[in-house]
Scaffold this active site. Sequence first.
Site, short mmCIF file in Angstrom:
data_model
loop_
_atom_site.label_atom_id
_atom_site.label_comp_id
_atom_site.label_asym_id
_atom_site.label_seq_id
_atom_site.Cartn_x
_atom_site.Cartn_y
_atom_site.Cartn_z
N ASP A 60 -0.63 4.14 1.96
CA ASP A 60 0.66 3.88 1.34
C ASP A 60 0.58 2.77 0.30
O ASP A 60 -0.31 1.92 0.33
CB ASP A 60 1.67 3.45 2.40
CG ASP A 60 2.06 4.55 3.35
OD1 ASP A 60 1.51 5.67 3.24
OD2 ASP A 60 2.92 4.31 4.23
N HIS A 204 -2.93 1.19 4.22
CA HIS A 204 -2.36 0.74 2.96
C HIS A 204 -3.47 0.33 2.00
O HIS A 204 -4.33 -0.49 2.37
CB HIS A 204 -1.41 -0.45 3.17
CG HIS A 204 -0.26 -0.14 4.08
ND1 HIS A 204 -0.39 -0.12 5.46
CD2 HIS A 204 1.03 0.17 3.81
CE1 HIS A 204 0.79 0.19 6.00
NE2 HIS A 204 1.66 0.37 5.03
#
Length: 253
Positions: A60, A204
Amino acid sequence: MTARPGRHRTVAALAATALSVAVCPLGTATAAPQHPPLTRAAHTHTVDCRAVKCVALTFDDGPTQYTAALLTTLERSHALATFFLIGPHALQYRADALREYRDGDAIGDHTVTHPHLTLLPRPGIDQQIDVAAQQIASVTGHRPVLFRPPFGAWNARVREAAGAAGMAVVLWNVDPRDWKHHDPAFIDRAVLAGVRPGAIVVLHDRYATTPLAVPRLIDVLRARGYDLVTVPQLFATSGGLRSGVVYHHGPGP
């Protein structure tokens, strides 16, 4: 930038058979089952994740200055992943977003400003999804059909907005909390402790430490017999993904 050997990408339609949707917050999917399966380009390597152990690594908040190194690791390992992009980041790091697409990685929408969507009215949710989708499409040439709400926060408005935009809502069931634990060894241990067949792992690429965890993670997962697949691949042989449906994990043997 061209993809490295072993990660060439061709266009193939996802299976259009009906998907049985479990209405359970911790199940594979949560939503009404009337939506048709989405069509999304897929990598040539087809895996039946109902018969073999699969795991989907997802990232992400990118692209960022750390994404290029992560992509190099994936390319060298001939591994695929799924990236949920923030729209303005895709514009800022166009080469990396395009590299993801050309490598065969799946690309999803992660909004424009990363807000808590459950606090927004429906028009605000629509804007966050649609503008980011336009920004991503301006780079890759393709509008995303995957959506991940920031913080994993969703409600009926968020699900319906994603469905109206033609996107499936992809959450996760393995979270090493790499946003809190900036330690590659910790991230590896946390992921490996939680992975089961069909797992969707949330990571992430906005933190310098996360890409450092990925080489060992790939090696150990493969040693345990896992195929690393994109989210669309994870569901490709079990009916595909449906717009407006919320997915927490995929099928397993």
